[in-house]
Design a protein around this motif. Structure first.
Motif, PDB file in Angstrom:
ATOM      1  N   GLU A  34     -50.380  45.333 -11.280  1.00 46.65           N
ATOM      2  CA  GLU A  34     -50.624  44.092 -10.080  1.00 46.65           C
ATOM      3  C   GLU A  34     -49.410  43.035  -9.911  1.00 46.65           C
ATOM      4  OE1 GLU A  34     -54.572  42.503 -11.058  1.00 46.65           O
ATOM      5  OE2 GLU A  34     -55.384  44.521 -10.571  1.00 46.65           O
ATOM      6  N   ALA A  35     -48.906  42.416 -11.078  1.00 50.13           N
ATOM      7  CA  ALA A  35     -47.778  41.597 -11.033  1.00 50.13           C
ATOM      8  C   ALA A  35     -46.632  42.395 -10.438  1.00 50.13           C
ATOM      9  CB  ALA A  35     -47.686  41.182 -12.451  1.00 50.13           C
ATOM     10  N   ALA A  36     -46.395  43.823 -10.908  1.00 50.16           N
ATOM     11  CA  ALA A  36     -45.216  44.350 -10.434  1.00 50.16           C
ATOM     12  C   ALA A  36     -45.281  44.546  -8.863  1.00 50.16           C
ATOM     13  CB  ALA A  36     -45.285  45.925 -11.164  1.00 50.16           C
ATOM     14  N   ASP A  37     -46.436  45.030  -8.575  1.00 49.23           N
ATOM     15  CA  ASP A  37     -46.723  44.938  -7.143  1.00 49.23           C
ATOM     16  C   ASP A  37     -46.171  43.906  -6.150  1.00 49.23           C
ATOM     17  OD1 ASP A  37     -47.839  47.586  -6.957  1.00 49.23           O
ATOM     18  OD2 ASP A  37     -49.995  46.793  -7.166  1.00 49.23           O
ATOM     19  N   THR A  38     -46.403  42.653  -6.683  1.00 47.50           N
ATOM     20  CA  THR A  38     -46.004  41.393  -6.044  1.00 47.50           C
ATOM     21  C   THR A  38     -44.630  41.551  -5.956  1.00 47.50           C
ATOM     22  OG1 THR A  38     -48.122  40.339  -7.123  1.00 47.50           O
ATOM     23  CG2 THR A  38     -46.294  38.923  -6.181  1.00 47.50           C
ATOM     24  N   LEU A  39     -43.841  42.012  -7.035  1.00 49.69           N
ATOM     25  CA  LEU A  39     -42.377  42.024  -7.428  1.00 49.69           C
ATOM     26  C   LEU A  39     -41.816  43.106  -6.372  1.00 49.69           C
ATOM     27  CD1 LEU A  39     -41.995  40.973 -11.125  1.00 49.69           C
ATOM     28  CD2 LEU A  39     -41.423  39.632  -9.178  1.00 49.69           C
ATOM     29  N   GLY A  40     -42.640  43.933  -5.669  1.00 48.22           N
ATOM     30  CA  GLY A  40     -41.919  44.852  -4.799  1.00 48.22           C
ATOM     31  C   GLY A  40     -41.678  46.174  -5.783  1.00 48.22           C
ATOM     32  N   PRO A 389     -31.666  45.244 -10.182  1.00 47.97           N
ATOM     33  CA  PRO A 389     -31.746  45.561  -8.663  1.00 47.97           C
ATOM     34  C   PRO A 389     -33.014  45.763  -8.021  1.00 47.97           C
ATOM     35  CG  PRO A 389     -30.325  47.026 -10.110  1.00 47.97           C
ATOM     36  CD  PRO A 389     -30.848  45.844 -11.084  1.00 47.97           C
ATOM     37  N   ALA A 390     -33.912  46.365  -8.765  1.00 50.98           N
ATOM     38  CA  ALA A 390     -35.239  46.669  -8.486  1.00 50.98           C
ATOM     39  C   ALA A 390     -35.944  45.581  -7.693  1.00 50.98           C
ATOM     40  CB  ALA A 390     -36.125  47.320  -9.223  1.00 50.98           C
ATOM     41  N   VAL A 391     -35.572  44.116  -8.011  1.00 48.79           N
ATOM     42  CA  VAL A 391     -36.277  43.109  -7.637  1.00 48.79           C
ATOM     43  C   VAL A 391     -35.623  42.340  -6.642  1.00 48.79           C
ATOM     44  CG1 VAL A 391     -38.028  42.695  -9.429  1.00 48.79           C
ATOM     45  CG2 VAL A 391     -35.457  41.647  -9.592  1.00 48.79           C
ATOM     46  N   ARG A 392     -34.264  42.609  -6.562  1.00 53.37           N
ATOM     47  CA  ARG A 392     -33.403  42.041  -5.625  1.00 53.37           C
ATOM     48  C   ARG A 392     -33.731  42.018  -3.989  1.00 53.37           C
ATOM     49  NH1 ARG A 392     -27.601  44.342  -7.337  1.00 53.37           N
ATOM     50  NH2 ARG A 392     -28.123  43.729  -9.689  1.00 53.37           N
ATOM     51  N   LEU A 528     -40.595  31.928  -3.566  1.00 52.90           N
ATOM     52  CA  LEU A 528     -39.808  32.413  -4.593  1.00 52.90           C
ATOM     53  C   LEU A 528     -40.733  32.303  -6.145  1.00 52.90           C
ATOM     54  CD1 LEU A 528     -37.304  32.959  -5.955  1.00 52.90           C
ATOM     55  CD2 LEU A 528     -36.783  30.853  -6.291  1.00 52.90           C
ATOM     56  N   ASP A 529     -41.574  31.115  -5.957  1.00 53.75           N
ATOM     57  CA  ASP A 529     -42.244  30.438  -7.117  1.00 53.75           C
ATOM     58  C   ASP A 529     -43.600  31.860  -7.358  1.00 53.75           C
ATOM     59  OD1 ASP A 529     -40.980  28.305  -7.364  1.00 53.75           O
ATOM     60  OD2 ASP A 529     -42.480  26.953  -6.654  1.00 53.75           O
ATOM     61  N   ARG A 530     -44.062  32.332  -6.174  1.00 55.71           N
ATOM     62  CA  ARG A 530     -44.918  33.430  -6.303  1.00 55.71           C
ATOM     63  C   ARG A 530     -44.444  34.389  -7.207  1.00 55.71           C
ATOM     64  NH1 ARG A 530     -46.907  32.394  -1.366  1.00 55.71           N
ATOM     65  NH2 ARG A 530     -45.452  33.579  -0.151  1.00 55.71           N
ATOM     66  N   LEU A 531     -43.039  34.882  -6.980  1.00 55.10           N
ATOM     67  CA  LEU A 531     -42.488  35.730  -7.721  1.00 55.10           C
ATOM     68  C   LEU A 531     -42.265  35.412  -9.229  1.00 55.10           C
ATOM     69  CD1 LEU A 531     -39.751  36.860  -4.923  1.00 55.10           C
ATOM     70  CD2 LEU A 531     -42.052  37.988  -5.570  1.00 55.10           C
ATOM     71  N   GLU A 532     -41.875  33.977  -9.061  1.00 57.32           N
ATOM     72  CA  GLU A 532     -41.484  33.839 -10.638  1.00 57.32           C
ATOM     73  C   GLU A 532     -42.750  33.974 -11.375  1.00 57.32           C
ATOM     74  OE1 GLU A 532     -38.711  32.851 -11.889  1.00 57.32           O
ATOM     75  OE2 GLU A 532     -37.625  31.497 -10.494  1.00 57.32           O
ATOM     76  N   ASP A 533     -43.960  33.625 -10.684  1.00 54.52           N
ATOM     77  CA  ASP A 533     -45.518  33.598 -11.356  1.00 54.52           C
ATOM     78  C   ASP A 533     -45.683  35.108 -11.694  1.00 54.52           C
ATOM     79  OD1 ASP A 533     -47.941  32.502 -12.223  1.00 54.52           O
ATOM     80  OD2 ASP A 533     -48.580  33.798 -10.435  1.00 54.52           O
ATOM     81  N   ALA A 534     -45.307  35.895 -10.882  1.00 57.78           N
ATOM     82  CA  ALA A 534     -45.481  37.259 -10.940  1.00 57.78           C
ATOM     83  C   ALA A 534     -44.920  37.768 -12.270  1.00 57.78           C
ATOM     84  CB  ALA A 534     -45.547  38.206  -9.931  1.00 57.78           C
ATOM     85  N   ARG A 535     -43.498  37.487 -12.031  1.00 59.54           N
ATOM     86  CA  ARG A 535     -42.838  37.799 -13.384  1.00 59.54           C
ATOM     87  C   ARG A 535     -43.306  37.296 -14.742  1.00 59.54           C
ATOM     88  NH1 ARG A 535     -37.496  36.613 -14.323  1.00 59.54           N
ATOM     89  NH2 ARG A 535     -36.157  37.902 -15.600  1.00 59.54           N
ATOM     90  N   ARG A 536     -43.545  36.243 -14.678  1.00 55.13           N
ATOM     91  CA  ARG A 536     -43.988  35.801 -15.777  1.00 55.13           C
ATOM     92  C   ARG A 536     -45.539  36.437 -16.326  1.00 55.13           C
ATOM     93  NH1 ARG A 536     -42.781  30.561 -14.093  1.00 55.13           N
ATOM     94  NH2 ARG A 536     -44.716  30.293 -13.114  1.00 55.13           N
ATOM     95  N   ARG A 537     -46.449  36.693 -15.401  1.00 54.76           N
ATOM     96  CA  ARG A 537     -47.432  37.335 -15.641  1.00 54.76           C
ATOM     97  C   ARG A 537     -47.136  38.682 -16.193  1.00 54.76           C
ATOM     98  NH1 ARG A 537     -50.581  38.616 -10.962  1.00 54.76           N
ATOM     99  NH2 ARG A 537     -49.165  37.488  -9.740  1.00 54.76           N
ATOM    100  N   LEU A 538     -46.106  39.367 -15.523  1.00 56.91           N
ATOM    101  CA  LEU A 538     -45.623  40.646 -16.063  1.00 56.91           C
ATOM    102  C   LEU A 538     -45.317  40.777 -17.279  1.00 56.91           C
ATOM    103  CD1 LEU A 538     -43.870  43.125 -13.661  1.00 56.91           C
ATOM    104  CD2 LEU A 538     -43.797  43.298 -16.148  1.00 56.91           C
ATOM    105  N   ALA A 539     -44.633  39.499 -17.726  1.00 61.98           N
ATOM    106  CA  ALA A 539     -43.879  39.560 -19.098  1.00 61.98           C
ATOM    107  C   ALA A 539     -45.168  39.455 -20.120  1.00 61.98           C
ATOM    108  CB  ALA A 539     -42.942  38.253 -19.386  1.00 61.98           C
TER     109      ALA A 539
END
Ligand SMILES: Nc1nc2c(ncn2[C@@H]2O[C@H](COP(=O)(O)OP(=O)(O)OP(=O)(O)O)[C@@H](O)[C@H]2O)c(=O)[nH]1
Ligand SMILES: [Mg+2]
Length: 550
Positions: A34-40, A389-392, A528-539
């Motif tokens: 789910e978090a990875a989907d947000t990060l595209g 590159p994948a999240v750029r 951007l914060d939504r992406l930061e949040d998704a990345r934190r959740r992913l980690a």
């Protein structure tokens, strides 16, 4: 077939207690997806692994499935026949030989494994009575390297659904097969129970056999997950004892349920690691935000300064002072002042120069927030370049000019809305001054009338001696005195209103600046914060996968 599999899936989901590590592993995998989907990021493979895992645990049976996989002619079918002690799957010199998977299943497991074999698309099933090799059903698969492409496709469809694999190669193919084959490299981390068989060992002398084995073991160690060594065995189907090591490996105290769960966990773990890597997350290092705190603070600070310039706080201040003066005028200038302030309002001049509310709401008419947009984008641009590159693309999308502009405008509108309606201050003294002004106006009027009477009729009025000028008739003195009093009152009122207005202006200036600062800090970087949040959740979820699927 579908209905059987669907029923199995329901069982699979309900079979796992929530405290079961595999249940936690599956749930954490879903969080990662789910978090990875947000990060595209692409999550199709991970979700497929999740679905396969859920379904697999739901199938009945007490045996695990081991597939014989490898290139054509390495002896997969011959190995199965050797284990079976008779022909189960046709082996020949013709290349390729096996086109459809063949299953060799313990008789007591034949029925329970039916739905699972159906799910794999395995229709040729042979039963046997022996249990010496443990609770295992063995699948002879088509090849992965012949000219018949469908063979490899069939294998690729089956491999995600089996529980263990024996990778079969031979002395001629082994180097290609393991060292340079992306196919194998991608599968090895995804399987927990696996063995590499170098078949046709009868074709090499002992020393060569041992060397091949050592080479392979060293290469496989690099590809395996968590240092889980992949066993390498030599085998031969033409030598009477050539499959003893394989038999021993198969029979070595294997718990079918553990193999099944181990496979699911290994696949999920490998899939999650791939996704985490694509997100730029290193499990061995703390995850830092895309935009570092210092750069973020700097970007926000510069953007806020630019927005405040666009809003024009000095203009706001002037409007606030003017509005206070206007209020003072309408209260403290007596009848004449009231007339002028009415004229002021009627002409629209008062709203144009003395209405801080309108001034704030219409910030778009004055300021361009382009510089603020640039400040944010400059702050983020380095992070985009540094990101994996994948999240750029999705990062770049989050700080697209229109997106940033919209965020800033939203922040500004909310800040102005949050400030509320600005009401200029008033003072009781203004009413007192207003009363005195009314009296002075009356005094002026009466004095003027007296002056007119004095000019026309020259009544005896007496006079007052004014220094330098000499004696002046009382009506004139009275007229001048009242006029002077009115003037002084007007000046006093103006000075007091100006003082109160500038105090108020300072307060609202600070209030507006603080509100804008807060809103920009919290909202301007929302995408951007939504992406930061998704990345934190992913980690976090990936770390949970490491512990529960490991
Ligand atoms: N010398 C030697 N020949 C073997 C051995 N095992 C199999 N062969 C021969 O290798 C050839 C291919 O064997 P298969 O068992 O059909 O090979 P396969 O891997 O099933 O091939 P495909 O079905 O095409 O994928 C046959 O002619 C076998 O007799 C072995 O251990 N030693
Ligand atoms: Mg074959």
């Amino acid at each position: 077939m579908t209905s059987v599999a669907d029923a199995a899936e329901v069982d699979g989901a309900s079979e796992l207690a929530s405290s079961d590590p595999l249940a936690r592993c599956l749930a954490a995998t879903l969080d990662v997806a789910e978090a990875a989907d947000t990060l595209g990021l692409s999550t199709a493979a991970l979700r497929a692994a999740y679905d396969n895992g859920i379904r697999r645990v739901g199938f009945p049976g007490n045996a695990y499935l081991l597939a014989l996989a490898g290139g054509t002619g390495v002896g997969k079918s011959s190995l199965l026949n050797a284990l079976a002690g008779g022909v189960v799957s046709a082996a020949s010199v013709r290349r390729p030989t096996t086109g459809e998977p063949v299953a060799w299943v313990p008789r007591i497991e034949r029925e329970p494994l039916g739905p699972l074999l159906d799910w794999l698309g395995v229709h040729e099933i042979h039963e046997h009575d022996g249990m010496a090799l443990g609770p295992v059903a063995i699948l002879d698969l088509p090849d992965v390297d012949s000219v018949t492409r469908e063979h490899r496709e069939r294998v690729e469809a089956i491999l995600p659904r089996v529980d263990a694999v024996a990778w079969v190669t031979d002395p001629e193919k082994y180097a290609d097969a393991v060292l340079h084959d992306a196919f194998l490299r991608s599968w090895i981390p995804r399987i927990a129970r696996q063995v590499v068989l170098v078949n046709k060992a009868d074709r090499v002398v002992d020393d060569d056999g041992r060397r091949i084995r050592r080479d392979l073991e060293a290469d496989l160690r690099r590809e395996s997950v968590q240092g889980r060594d992949v066993a390498v065995l030599l085998s031969s189907t033409v030598d009477g004892h050539g499959t003893d090591d394989l038999r021993a490996w198969l029979a070595a105290g294997v718990d079918a349920k553990a193999v099944i769960r181990g496979r699911i966990s290994a696949t999920l773990l490998a899939g999650v690691r791939d996704v985490a890597r694509a997100a730029g997350i290193d499990p061995n290092r703390p995850t830092t935000p895309f935009l570092a705190a210092a750069e973020r603070a700097d970007g926000i600070r510069r953007a806020t300064a630019a927005v405040l310039r666009a809003v024009d706080l000095d203009g706001l201040r002037a409007q606030a002072v003017a509005a206070t003066r206007a209020t003072a005028r309408s209260r403290g200038t007596g009848p004449l002042g009231r007339v002028t302030s009415f004229l002021y309002r009627a002409s629209g001049r008062a709203t144009a120069v003395a209405d801080p509310n309108r001034f704030l709401l219409r910030w778009r008419d004055r300021g361009a927030i382009g510089p603020a947009v640039d400040a944010i984008r400059e702050a983020v641009s380095a992070s985009i370049v540094a990101a994996s590159p994948a999240v750029r693309p999705v990062l770049a999308g989050a700080v697209e000019p229109t997106e940033v502009r919209r965020g800033l405008e939203r922040a500004l509108d909310r800040a102005i809305g949050g400030v509320g309606r600005l009401e200029p201050p008033t003072s009781r003294w203004w009413s007192v001054v207003g009363l005195l002004q009314t009296l002075s106006t009356v005094g002026i009027a009466l004095s003027a009338a007296w002056v007119v009477v004095w000019i026309l009729a020259r009544p005896v009025t007496g006079s007052i001696t004014v220094p330098i000028v000499g004696p002046v008739p009382s009506p004139f003195v009275s007229l001048v005195a009242f006029t002077l009093a009115g003037y002084v009152l007007a000046r006093v009122l103006g000075a007091h209103a100006g003082w109160m207005g500038s105090r108020w202006a300072n307060v609202i200036r600070r209030r507006v600046a603080t509100a804008i600062d807060t809103e920009i800090r919290e909202r301007a970087l929302e995408p951007l914060d939504r992406l930061e949040d998704a990345r934190r959740r992913l980690a976090t979820a990936a770390a949970a996968v490491e512990t529960s699927c490991g």
